[in-house]
Design an enzyme around this catalytic site. Structure first.
Site, PDB file in Angstrom:
ATOM      1  N   TYR A 304       0.850  -1.189   0.000  1.00  0.00           N
ATOM      2  CA  TYR A 304       0.000   0.000   0.000  1.00  0.00           C
ATOM      3  C   TYR A 304       0.884   1.237   0.000  1.00  0.00           C
ATOM      4  O   TYR A 304       1.858   1.322   0.755  1.00  0.00           O
ATOM      5  CB  TYR A 304      -0.912  -0.038   1.231  1.00  0.00           C
ATOM      6  CG  TYR A 304      -1.829   1.155   1.417  1.00  0.00           C
ATOM      7  CD1 TYR A 304      -2.404   1.814   0.336  1.00  0.00           C
ATOM      8  CD2 TYR A 304      -2.146   1.619   2.687  1.00  0.00           C
ATOM      9  CE1 TYR A 304      -3.255   2.889   0.509  1.00  0.00           C
ATOM     10  CE2 TYR A 304      -3.007   2.690   2.878  1.00  0.00           C
ATOM     11  CZ  TYR A 304      -3.554   3.326   1.784  1.00  0.00           C
ATOM     12  OH  TYR A 304      -4.383   4.393   1.959  1.00  0.00           O
ATOM     13  N   CYS A 305       0.532   2.194  -0.872  1.00  0.00           N
ATOM     14  CA  CYS A 305       1.184   3.498  -0.903  1.00  0.00           C
ATOM     15  C   CYS A 305       2.690   3.336  -1.110  1.00  0.00           C
ATOM     16  O   CYS A 305       3.135   2.635  -2.016  1.00  0.00           O
ATOM     17  CB  CYS A 305       0.827   4.263   0.371  1.00  0.00           C
ATOM     18  SG  CYS A 305       1.212   6.028   0.314  1.00  0.00           S
ATOM     19  N   ILE A 306       3.520   3.951  -0.271  1.00  0.00           N
ATOM     20  CA  ILE A 306       4.963   3.892  -0.449  1.00  0.00           C
ATOM     21  C   ILE A 306       5.495   2.467  -0.270  1.00  0.00           C
ATOM     22  O   ILE A 306       6.537   2.103  -0.823  1.00  0.00           O
ATOM     23  CB  ILE A 306       5.672   4.868   0.523  1.00  0.00           C
ATOM     24  CG1 ILE A 306       7.144   5.024   0.137  1.00  0.00           C
ATOM     25  CG2 ILE A 306       5.533   4.412   1.964  1.00  0.00           C
ATOM     26  CD1 ILE A 306       7.859   6.076   0.971  1.00  0.00           C
ATOM     27  N   THR A 338      -1.143   3.290  -5.389  1.00  0.00           N
ATOM     28  CA  THR A 338       0.219   3.814  -5.355  1.00  0.00           C
ATOM     29  C   THR A 338       0.692   4.132  -6.761  1.00  0.00           C
ATOM     30  O   THR A 338       0.096   3.722  -7.762  1.00  0.00           O
ATOM     31  CB  THR A 338       1.187   2.819  -4.706  1.00  0.00           C
ATOM     32  OG1 THR A 338       2.389   3.486  -4.355  1.00  0.00           O
ATOM     33  CG2 THR A 338       1.509   1.681  -5.656  1.00  0.00           C
TER      34      THR A 338
END
Length: 574
Positions: A304-306, A338
């Site tokens: 998730y995300c970074i 992301t």
């Protein structure tokens, strides 16, 4: 409370504009009153960290340059926003004229941009308004009532029964929370009512703990799931309350789940690199899960995300190595909201210039890390409608209390970023977009080439995501040649991912295979709108790649023994 209040006048003060002179006078009187009430002098904070103020003003300057303001006019606006004590009504009128008359916002001009948060927000307004603002210096209805009363004692938020509102605001500012609380911070506590799915820490190093969760079914899928969370916040975004826990949902579907819990960096970790998160984090987690589950060669990996950026780089690194792809440890990979191609970075792109990054590096160098409060401020500014102004109105103008929300509680639990990793990430990904370029970026002594990644990809984008725009998340599908399935969820960066199934849900999503040369609009035109959560679509997709069921694995093993119960130690470190 006397800081900038920004709101659509159509929502709060239809057809009513308070003269600049009255607003300036109100600002002075209110500060004086707060000082008398609490014994605390309300101060401007711009001078407390000149580097932060410079970064804010650079963001404003960049926005104005992009919309073709003349240099002299830009400097006039910068002067008016960076030197509030020197603002004159004529200057305010000039700024108002420059910014046009197409959309109304409320500003307390005596404090707009007096600190970094407001500089960033002015940039936010210029970008988001579509017409680049019509920034009228007005006040909300509560301020209007105050000005009309001309008597502090009769104004409900300054009377005997409302001292608590003033005190609360002053307390928030004194501890550095200039944006007002977004949630009741006492409502949720790790290991008590969030992050309570049973499990054990089975591995740890200086960068992370690996948590294995207990099975809840008689048999489990042979391939485990390894979740790589972002290290900007803490891992329990995947394990909030029992009703919203992603981990609990996956466990109840018969999956063995592992998740990384990152350590909150301190100054001694200033040299930790992005590659460390790949190899001391992601790689170690995959190795541990495979060993415990005796999973032959494979795991399902998701981030998730970074955390996904590290996973994507790790996938490129794996596929560049020796050996056949059939012996790589990951069967498939999943990206939750992301960017891998940063050519469309969304609102964050406003702050990604060489000078802005240089200023950020100066701030980070002083401490050895990027402090959590800067990250918290930045992301709240980018989602200012719901994360700043709604709370400002409810908490201070209307005397309400912050809501109880597990998502917002997690969102407020920010972490720090190590100096080396932070600089690398901003420059190599946001500024130069090198991960999307063939053989330009090297990590672990291997050049990165996303086109070499051969494992099936499941990618989720969020329609209202202001941090990772969904069109940008779709670009990942054009970087890899492996089979790809893309999901577009209807909400924002967090709600689109933490999206448990519920009957009668009004949430919606679109899901389907991405053809080899297909662009986003063509893909979307082929999809049917669905109601509810995409979680079951994902588990169905995973089962197609590893449907063998067997007895649940033990908790840990000889090489990876259970150490302590989840949620472990790192998540509780501040």
């Amino acid at each position: 409370m006397t800081r900038a209040f920004i709101a659509s006048t159509g929502s709060y003060l239809p057809g009513k504009i308070i003269p600049n002179e009255d607003l300036l006078q109100f600002s002075r009187e209110a500060r004086s009153l707060i000082g008398k009430k609490t014994g605390v002098l309300a101060r401007h904070h711009a001078g407390e960290n000149q580097c932060t103020s410079d970064l804010a003003l650079e963001a404003v300057r960049t926005c104005l340059e992009k919309i073709d303001f003349l240099p002299a006019d830009i400097e006039g606006i910068i002067l008016s926003t960076s030197s509030p004590d020197r603002i004159q009504p004529a200057t305010a009128t000039r700024v108002q004229h420059l910014l046009g008359a197409k959309r109304s916002f409320a500003f307390d001009i005596n404090s707009v941009c007096s600190g970094s948060v407001y500089g960033l927000h002015l940039a936010d307004v210029l970008v988001k308004s579509g017409q680049y603002g019509n920034i009228l210096f007005v006040a909300a209805e509560a301020y209007s009532r105050f000005l009309n009363s001309k008597d502090f004692s009769t104004f409900p938020y300054f009377g005997d029964g409302a001292g608590a509102v003033l005190l609360q605001g002053t307390e928030d500012f004194s501890r550095g929370d200039y944006l007002s609380m977004i949630t009741d911070e006492k409502a949720f506590k790790v290991a008590e009512n969030i992050a309570i799915t049973p499990g054990f820490v089975v591995f740890s190093n200086d960068l992370m703990e690996l948590i294995q969760y207990e099975a809840s079914t008689a048999t489990t899928h042979a391939l485990p799931i390894v979740l790589v969370p972002p290290w900007i916040n803490k891992y329990y975004i995947f394990d909030l309350t029992p009703q919203t826990s992603f981990v609990r949902f996956l466990r109840d579907q018969g999956f063995t789940v592992f998740v990384i819990s990152w350590k909150n960096p301190t100054a001694i970790m200033r040299e930790v690199t992005f590659a460390d998160y790949m190899f001391s984090g992601t790689l170690k987690a995959v190795e541990g899960a495979r060993h415990i589950c005796i999973a032959l060669y494979y795991v399902h990996a998701a981030g998730y995300c970074i955390g996904v950026t590290a996973l994507a780089a790790f996938m490129a690194w794996l596929n560049r190595g020796a050996g056949t792809k059939g012996h790589l440890p990951i069967a498939d990979w999943t990206l939750f909201s992301t960017l891998v191609d940063f050519s469309e970075p969304g609102d964050l792109g406003v702050f990604m210039s060489e000078k802005s990054i240089e200023v950020t590096e100066i701030i980070v160098k002083a401490d050895g890390f990027l402090d959590a409060r800067y990250l918290s401020w930045l992301f709240r500014v980018l989602g200012s409608d719901s994360l700043i102004w709604r709370n400002f109105v409810q908490n201070y103008l209307y005397g309400g209390t912050p809501p109880k929300s597990d998502l917002l509680s997690w969102n407020s639990d920010s972490t720090r970023l190590p100096e080396a990793m932070c600089s690398f990430y901003l420059r190599e990904f946001y500024l130069h977009n090198n991960l999307a370029k063939k053989d330009v970026l090297s990590l672990g002594n291997r050049p990165m080439d996303m086109e070499r990644v051969g494992q099936p990809l499941y990618a989720v984008g969020a329609q209202l995501d202001h941090i990772c725009p969904w069109r940008g998340t779709f670009r990942t599908c054009s970087l890899v040649k492996a089979p790809r399935r893309y999901i577009l969820a209807s909400e924002g960066h967090i709600p689109s991912i933490i999206k448990p199934h519920s009957e009668g849900s009004r949430r919606k999503f679109w899901a389907g295979k991405v053809e080899s040369t297909e662009n986003l609009d063509n893909w979307l035109s082929r999809q049917e709108e669905r109601r509810g959560s995409w979680w079951r679509d994902w588990t169905d997709w995973l089962v197609q790649r590893g449907s063998i069921m067997k007895k649940p694995p033990t908790m840990g093993c000889v090489k990876y023994p259970p150490r302590e119960r989840s949620p472990g130690k790192y998540v509780t470190e501040n």
